[in-house]
Design an enzyme around this catalytic site. Structure first.
Site, PDB file in Angstrom:
ATOM      1  N   ASP A 125       8.768  -6.678  12.810  1.00  0.00           N
ATOM      2  CA  ASP A 125       7.805  -5.967  11.983  1.00  0.00           C
ATOM      3  C   ASP A 125       7.310  -4.787  12.816  1.00  0.00           C
ATOM      4  O   ASP A 125       6.532  -4.952  13.758  1.00  0.00           O
ATOM      5  CB  ASP A 125       6.665  -6.921  11.608  1.00  0.00           C
ATOM      6  CG  ASP A 125       5.532  -6.218  10.863  1.00  0.00           C
ATOM      7  OD1 ASP A 125       5.524  -4.980  10.825  1.00  0.00           O
ATOM      8  OD2 ASP A 125       4.645  -6.928  10.352  1.00  0.00           O
ATOM      9  N   GLN A 157       3.249  -1.424  13.092  1.00  0.00           N
ATOM     10  CA  GLN A 157       2.279  -0.846  14.031  1.00  0.00           C
ATOM     11  C   GLN A 157       2.952  -0.285  15.284  1.00  0.00           C
ATOM     12  O   GLN A 157       2.253   0.182  16.181  1.00  0.00           O
ATOM     13  CB  GLN A 157       1.244  -1.911  14.447  1.00  0.00           C
ATOM     14  CG  GLN A 157       0.399  -2.447  13.316  1.00  0.00           C
ATOM     15  CD  GLN A 157      -0.530  -1.398  12.706  1.00  0.00           C
ATOM     16  OE1 GLN A 157      -0.755  -0.327  13.255  1.00  0.00           O
ATOM     17  NE2 GLN A 157      -1.072  -1.724  11.541  1.00  0.00           N
ATOM     18  N   LYS A 195       1.650   4.692   7.505  1.00  0.00           N
ATOM     19  CA  LYS A 195       0.960   4.510   8.787  1.00  0.00           C
ATOM     20  C   LYS A 195       1.458   5.515   9.826  1.00  0.00           C
ATOM     21  O   LYS A 195       0.996   5.518  10.962  1.00  0.00           O
ATOM     22  CB  LYS A 195       1.179   3.087   9.305  1.00  0.00           C
ATOM     23  CG  LYS A 195       0.537   2.008   8.426  1.00  0.00           C
ATOM     24  CD  LYS A 195       0.793   0.642   9.003  1.00  0.00           C
ATOM     25  CE  LYS A 195       0.569  -0.480   8.017  1.00  0.00           C
ATOM     26  NZ  LYS A 195      -0.830  -0.806   7.777  1.00  0.00           N
TER      27      LYS A 195
HETATM   28  N1  PMP Z   1       2.707  -5.675   9.297  1.00  0.00           N
HETATM   29  C1  PMP Z   1       1.746  -5.167  10.062  1.00  0.00           C
HETATM   30  C2  PMP Z   1       1.731  -5.491  11.524  1.00  0.00           C
HETATM   31  C3  PMP Z   1       0.776  -4.346   9.502  1.00  0.00           C
HETATM   32  O1  PMP Z   1      -0.198  -3.839  10.268  1.00  0.00           O
HETATM   33  C4  PMP Z   1       0.830  -4.053   8.128  1.00  0.00           C
HETATM   34  C5  PMP Z   1      -0.211  -3.161   7.465  1.00  0.00           C
HETATM   35  N2  PMP Z   1      -1.534  -3.492   7.781  1.00  0.00           N
HETATM   36  C6  PMP Z   1       1.864  -4.597   7.379  1.00  0.00           C
HETATM   37  C7  PMP Z   1       2.781  -5.405   8.004  1.00  0.00           C
HETATM   38  C8  PMP Z   1       1.994  -4.344   5.918  1.00  0.00           C
HETATM   39  O2  PMP Z   1       2.202  -2.993   5.677  1.00  0.00           O
HETATM   40  P1  PMP Z   1       2.244  -2.457   4.189  1.00  0.00           P
HETATM   41  O3  PMP Z   1       0.931  -2.811   3.576  1.00  0.00           O
HETATM   42  O4  PMP Z   1       2.429  -0.987   4.350  1.00  0.00           O
HETATM   43  O5  PMP Z   1       3.365  -3.137   3.518  1.00  0.00           O
END
Ligand code: PMP
Length: 421
Positions: free
Chosen positions: A211, A214, A237
């Protein structure tokens, strides 16, 4: 600053970068201090070049892609595919075909769970996750485990919020089919040694999903160096519009996976009762995609390339290091995650005495310091920390040490209001 140049600015000049972000240069009004935006981990702000790329698409060449034999459609298709090439180069993919455009990290992980997962995970198989995952890297696997009878196990944390690699090794000894973990914790800021975990997981015969929500926006990420099978991340992000996200997958794996959604664009030949699929990545891009958002992601990648991701990382390390130094001075401060700036990204979670994080965030908002409060979509991690919520400040390329000073001043205001200092 000039974003067209390919020469990295060294080191990062956050004050100059700020000038590129219209939202950060608004007049806050007579009764407000200038905005300090510390919520980029939720969604970053967008530089003018990205806003203009989106605007330009809608004004000059808005058209559906791939099938239009006319100039506008060809232009839109070209820019959409150019964005894919930019993204592929940005993460070191061997081919642009390994990058599937999706809406966000969540969709990317669900795609893998529902296609690769359903094809490869059987009753009794083990999937290894970690305790610090975002809900989007927990729930899709829970759904898959429910459907298949697979088992889930979670790598524990050390007291300072890092992954316990001995526990990882114990779980790897049980021959998991998949290890899926976050590269950077969105709640703790912990920077995980993803290459090492990937190496150990592969040696144990597991597939690896990272994932990167970040990490990809904040540090150099190279999928070949990480040797991961899948990498998921969100455009919003990393300076790009909401609605743009990427699933990277090794080509052979993507080719072997069944489609996620059926419909237009993802087919080769359709008959009334059966169909065959287009080549990757089109096989996973059913329906009309978010063309403008993907083009905006391409512009964001060019902007980050011009800065240089090594410098982005260095800058955040400096600001977060300064934040950690200054925050410990605030009475009542509890900081979560590793205290070494080299072991974390630009996210700092904390609690202030027993003031509820929502109250802290509301007082900070009164000082025009924007932070997030809550469980940050990591409820199991909050349980592990023994709290219901934290306040989270997250930094990016446009944040400065002065922003940290404003945060600290605002926290002193919160303390005064609650009679803590
Ligand atoms: N994984 C992590 C580590 C995140 O910080 C986030 C967003 N806060 C997500 C997944 C999900 O991202 P999204 O809402 O853009 O799908």
């Amino acid at each position: 600053m000039q974003t067209q140049t390919n020469q990295p600015v060294t080191p990062l000049d956050a004050a100059a970068i700020r000038a590129d972000f219209p939202i950060l240069n608004q007049d806050p009004g007579p009764d407000r201090k200038p905005l300090v935006f510390l919520d980029s981990a939720a969604s970053s702000q967008k530089p003018a070049v990205v806003i203009e790329a989106l605007d330009d698409y809608h004004r000059r060449y808005n058209a559906n892609i791939h099938r239009g034999v006319y100039q506008l459609s060809e232009l839109a298709t070209g820019r959409y595919e150019q964005a894919r090439h930019l993204v592929a180069d940005f993460i070191g993919a061997a081919s642009h075909r390994e990058c599937v455009f999706v809406r966000n990290t969540t969709e990317a992980i669900n795609l893998v769970a529902q296609t690769w997962g359903r094809r490869n995970i059987r009753v009794g198989d083990l999937i290894v996750l970690t305790v610090m995952e975002h809900h989007s890297n927990l729930v899709p696997w829970q759904i898959l485990a429910e459907e298949t009878g697979a088992e889930l196990a979670h790598v524990r944390l050390t007291p300072d919020g890092r992954l316990d690699l001995d526990h990882l090794d114990d779980l790897l000894a049980r021959d998991p089919k998949l290890v899926a973990f976050t590269h950077v914790s969105n709640s703790l800021g912990t920077l995980v040694d993803a290459a090492e975990i990937s190496r150990r997981a592969r040696a144990a015969g597991a597939a690896v999903l990272i994932d990167g929500a970040q990490s990809v926006p904040h540090l150099p990420v190279d999928v070949r160096q990480l040797d991961c099978d899948f990498l998921a991340f969100s455009g919003h992000k990393m300076l790009a519009p909401m609605g743009s996200g990427v699933l990277y997958g090794k080509k052979a794996l993507l080719e072997a996976m069944p489609p996620y959604m059926g419909g237009g664009s993802m087919i080769r030949k359709v008959e009334l009762t059966r169909s065959t699929w287009a080549d990757v990545p089109a096989k996973f891009e059913a329906g009309t995609p978010a063309v403008g958002d993907a083009i905006g992601l391409g512009a964001a990648v060019e902007y980050l390339n011009a800065l240089g991701m090594d410098w982005v990382r260095e800058h955040e390390r400096d600001v977060v290091g300064y934040a950690l130094e200054r925050l410990v001075e605030v009475p009542g401060m509890t900081l979560y995650g590793p205290l070494d700036p080299a072991a974390r990204s630009g996210v700092v979670s904390f609690n202030l005495g027993d003031i509820h994080p929502h109250d802290v965030a509301a007082i900070l908002d009164g000082e025009n310091v924007a932070v997030r409060a809550g469980h940050h979509c990591t409820q199991p991690l909050m349980r592990e920390l023994g709290v219901v919520a934290t306040t989270r400040a997250s930094f990016y390329i446009y944040n400065t040490r002065e922003d940290v000073d404003r945060l600290v001043e605002a926290l002193h205001v919160a303390n005064r209001i609650f009679g803590l200092a």
